[in-house]
Design a protein around this motif. Structure first.
Motif, PDB file in Angstrom:
ATOM      1  N   TYR A  25       0.278 -16.234   2.362  1.00  0.00           N
ATOM      2  CA  TYR A  25       0.475 -15.454   1.441  1.00  0.00           C
ATOM      3  C   TYR A  25      -1.026 -14.717   1.177  1.00  0.00           C
ATOM      4  CZ  TYR A  25       4.183 -18.391  -0.055  1.00  0.00           C
ATOM      5  OH  TYR A  25       5.259 -19.469   0.132  1.00  0.00           O
ATOM      6  N   CYS A  26      -0.830 -13.238   1.108  1.00  0.00           N
ATOM      7  CA  CYS A  26      -2.128 -12.494   0.949  1.00  0.00           C
ATOM      8  C   CYS A  26      -1.655 -11.071   0.156  1.00  0.00           C
ATOM      9  CB  CYS A  26      -2.684 -12.442   2.100  1.00  0.00           C
ATOM     10  SG  CYS A  26      -2.077 -11.345   3.404  1.00  0.00           S
ATOM     11  N   TYR A  27      -2.720 -10.296  -0.087  1.00  0.00           N
ATOM     12  CA  TYR A  27      -2.679  -8.871  -0.507  1.00  0.00           C
ATOM     13  C   TYR A  27      -3.163  -8.043   0.652  1.00  0.00           C
ATOM     14  CZ  TYR A  27      -1.276 -10.077  -5.182  1.00  0.00           C
ATOM     15  OH  TYR A  27      -0.672 -10.744  -6.195  1.00  0.00           O
ATOM     16  N   GLU A  37      -8.262  13.364   9.725  1.00  0.00           N
ATOM     17  CA  GLU A  37      -8.765  13.691   8.540  1.00  0.00           C
ATOM     18  C   GLU A  37      -9.245  12.475   7.730  1.00  0.00           C
ATOM     19  OE1 GLU A  37      -5.883  16.043   6.375  1.00  0.00           O
ATOM     20  OE2 GLU A  37      -5.444  17.119   8.087  1.00  0.00           O
ATOM     21  N   SER A  38      -9.747  11.376   8.120  1.00  0.00           N
ATOM     22  CA  SER A  38     -10.220  10.441   7.641  1.00  0.00           C
ATOM     23  C   SER A  38     -11.385  10.564   6.835  1.00  0.00           C
ATOM     24  CB  SER A  38     -10.457   9.194   8.575  1.00  0.00           C
ATOM     25  OG  SER A  38     -11.640   9.529   9.392  1.00  0.00           O
ATOM     26  N   PRO A  39     -11.666   9.671   5.738  1.00  0.00           N
ATOM     27  CA  PRO A  39     -12.218  10.083   4.594  1.00  0.00           C
ATOM     28  C   PRO A  39     -13.318  11.307   4.396  1.00  0.00           C
ATOM     29  CG  PRO A  39     -12.638   7.865   4.960  1.00  0.00           C
ATOM     30  CD  PRO A  39     -11.936   8.423   5.997  1.00  0.00           C
ATOM     31  N   ASP A  40     -12.852  12.612   4.651  1.00  0.00           N
ATOM     32  CA  ASP A  40     -13.748  13.518   4.464  1.00  0.00           C
ATOM     33  C   ASP A  40     -13.743  14.163   3.217  1.00  0.00           C
ATOM     34  OD1 ASP A  40     -14.605  16.357   4.363  1.00  0.00           O
ATOM     35  OD2 ASP A  40     -13.655  17.066   6.229  1.00  0.00           O
ATOM     36  N   PRO A  41     -14.798  14.152   2.380  1.00  0.00           N
ATOM     37  CA  PRO A  41     -14.881  14.556   1.093  1.00  0.00           C
ATOM     38  C   PRO A  41     -14.200  15.735   0.837  1.00  0.00           C
ATOM     39  CG  PRO A  41     -17.038  13.999   1.897  1.00  0.00           C
ATOM     40  CD  PRO A  41     -16.089  14.027   2.894  1.00  0.00           C
ATOM     41  N   GLU A  42     -14.167  16.557   1.418  1.00  0.00           N
ATOM     42  CA  GLU A  42     -13.495  17.894   1.575  1.00  0.00           C
ATOM     43  C   GLU A  42     -11.947  17.737   1.379  1.00  0.00           C
ATOM     44  OE1 GLU A  42     -15.286  20.605   0.727  1.00  0.00           O
ATOM     45  OE2 GLU A  42     -16.830  19.274   0.654  1.00  0.00           O
ATOM     46  N   ARG A  43     -11.455  16.808   1.875  1.00  0.00           N
ATOM     47  CA  ARG A  43     -10.056  16.419   1.839  1.00  0.00           C
ATOM     48  C   ARG A  43      -9.568  15.547   0.832  1.00  0.00           C
ATOM     49  NH1 ARG A  43      -8.338  19.281   6.732  1.00  0.00           N
ATOM     50  NH2 ARG A  43     -10.187  19.217   8.229  1.00  0.00           N
ATOM     51  N   THR A  44      -8.514  15.642   0.164  1.00  0.00           N
ATOM     52  CA  THR A  44      -8.146  14.546  -0.766  1.00  0.00           C
ATOM     53  C   THR A  44      -6.718  14.276  -0.614  1.00  0.00           C
ATOM     54  OG1 THR A  44      -7.328  16.489  -2.206  1.00  0.00           O
ATOM     55  CG2 THR A  44      -9.396  15.669  -2.684  1.00  0.00           C
ATOM     56  N   ARG A  45      -5.865  14.740   0.375  1.00  0.00           N
ATOM     57  CA  ARG A  45      -4.696  14.149   0.921  1.00  0.00           C
ATOM     58  C   ARG A  45      -4.802  12.891   1.555  1.00  0.00           C
ATOM     59  NH1 ARG A  45      -0.849  15.709   4.968  1.00  0.00           N
ATOM     60  NH2 ARG A  45       1.073  15.211   4.362  1.00  0.00           N
ATOM     61  N   HIS A  46      -4.080  11.845   0.654  1.00  0.00           N
ATOM     62  CA  HIS A  46      -4.050  10.505   1.226  1.00  0.00           C
ATOM     63  C   HIS A  46      -2.735   9.760   0.548  1.00  0.00           C
ATOM     64  CE1 HIS A  46      -5.514  10.058  -2.866  1.00  0.00           C
ATOM     65  NE2 HIS A  46      -5.165   8.727  -2.662  1.00  0.00           N
ATOM     66  N   ALA A  47      -2.674   8.568   1.256  1.00  0.00           N
ATOM     67  CA  ALA A  47      -1.854   7.380   0.456  1.00  0.00           C
ATOM     68  C   ALA A  47      -2.383   6.166   0.260  1.00  0.00           C
ATOM     69  CB  ALA A  47      -0.679   7.284   1.623  1.00  0.00           C
ATOM     70  N   LEU A  48      -2.516   5.464  -0.816  1.00  0.00           N
ATOM     71  CA  LEU A  48      -3.192   4.170  -0.972  1.00  0.00           C
ATOM     72  C   LEU A  48      -2.081   3.292  -1.736  1.00  0.00           C
ATOM     73  CD1 LEU A  48      -5.746   2.585  -1.239  1.00  0.00           C
ATOM     74  CD2 LEU A  48      -5.965   3.280  -3.496  1.00  0.00           C
ATOM     75  N   MET A  49      -1.972   2.214  -0.893  1.00  0.00           N
ATOM     76  CA  MET A  49      -0.997   1.243  -1.330  1.00  0.00           C
ATOM     77  C   MET A  49      -1.650  -0.364  -1.237  1.00  0.00           C
ATOM     78  SD  MET A  49       1.446   1.310   1.946  1.00  0.00           S
ATOM     79  CE  MET A  49       1.579   3.059   1.993  1.00  0.00           C
ATOM     80  N   MET A  50      -1.209  -1.012  -2.265  1.00  0.00           N
ATOM     81  CA  MET A  50      -1.262  -2.359  -2.237  1.00  0.00           C
ATOM     82  C   MET A  50      -0.016  -3.244  -2.103  1.00  0.00           C
ATOM     83  SD  MET A  50      -3.384  -4.750  -2.590  1.00  0.00           S
ATOM     84  CE  MET A  50      -5.024  -4.565  -3.585  1.00  0.00           C
ATOM     85  N   ASN A  51      -0.045  -4.297  -0.943  1.00  0.00           N
ATOM     86  CA  ASN A  51       1.177  -4.915  -0.695  1.00  0.00           C
ATOM     87  C   ASN A  51       0.877  -6.370  -0.972  1.00  0.00           C
ATOM     88  OD1 ASN A  51       2.862  -2.517  -0.283  1.00  0.00           O
ATOM     89  ND2 ASN A  51       1.598  -2.425   1.780  1.00  0.00           N
ATOM     90  N   ARG A  52       1.863  -7.044  -1.150  1.00  0.00           N
ATOM     91  CA  ARG A  52       1.681  -8.406  -1.124  1.00  0.00           C
ATOM     92  C   ARG A  52       2.742  -8.994   0.135  1.00  0.00           C
ATOM     93  NH1 ARG A  52       2.923  -7.537  -6.744  1.00  0.00           N
ATOM     94  NH2 ARG A  52       4.958  -7.258  -6.327  1.00  0.00           N
ATOM     95  N   TYR A  53       2.033  -9.824   0.899  1.00  0.00           N
ATOM     96  CA  TYR A  53       2.496 -10.319   2.158  1.00  0.00           C
ATOM     97  C   TYR A  53       3.053 -11.718   2.198  1.00  0.00           C
ATOM     98  CZ  TYR A  53       0.873  -6.456   4.963  1.00  0.00           C
ATOM     99  OH  TYR A  53       0.901  -5.166   5.524  1.00  0.00           O
ATOM    100  N   ASP A  54       4.166 -12.099   2.184  1.00  0.00           N
ATOM    101  CA  ASP A  54       4.795 -13.344   2.291  1.00  0.00           C
ATOM    102  C   ASP A  54       5.240 -13.676   3.872  1.00  0.00           C
ATOM    103  OD1 ASP A  54       6.244 -15.870   2.367  1.00  0.00           O
ATOM    104  OD2 ASP A  54       7.305 -15.044   0.508  1.00  0.00           O
ATOM    105  N   ALA A  55       4.492 -14.598   4.576  1.00  0.00           N
ATOM    106  CA  ALA A  55       4.903 -14.910   6.183  1.00  0.00           C
ATOM    107  C   ALA A  55       4.910 -16.287   6.282  1.00  0.00           C
ATOM    108  CB  ALA A  55       3.841 -14.141   7.002  1.00  0.00           C
TER     109      ALA A  55
END
Length: 87
Positions: A25-27, A37-55
């Motif tokens: 189990y983990c997060y 386009e990775s973390p370029d301060p001039e760009r703000t389009r992103h998707a951030l998510m937190m998931n729980r894993y059960d394996a």
């Protein structure tokens, strides 16, 4: 999902080993940006998510392999279209 610039952080890892099988189990927090386009301060389009894993894991020689995985979304922030392939 198409190519993305991503970063993943795994935390709160709990395991229970029983011989050649184990439960895990983990997060996982994952940050996604459109490719190139990775973390370029001039760009703000992103998707951030937190998931729980059960394996469930099984031992395969010196390695452990996932035999079953359930991913449960805890929360999401940003633009979900970042995760869609570009046509």
């Amino acid at each position: 999902m198409g190519p993305l610039d991503t970063s993943h952080v795994i935390s709160n890892i709990r395991t229970k080993v029983d011989g050649d099988t184990a439960k895990l189990y983990c997060y996982a927090m994952a940050q996604h940006f459109p490719a190139g386009e990775s973390p370029d301060p001039e760009r703000t389009r992103h998707a951030l998510m937190m998931n729980r894993y059960d394996a469930d894991l099984v031992r395969d020689g010196d390695a452990w392999r996932i035999s079953r995985l359930i991913i449960d979304s805890a929360w999401f922030s940003g633009d979900p279209s970042v995760l869609l392939p570009n046509d």
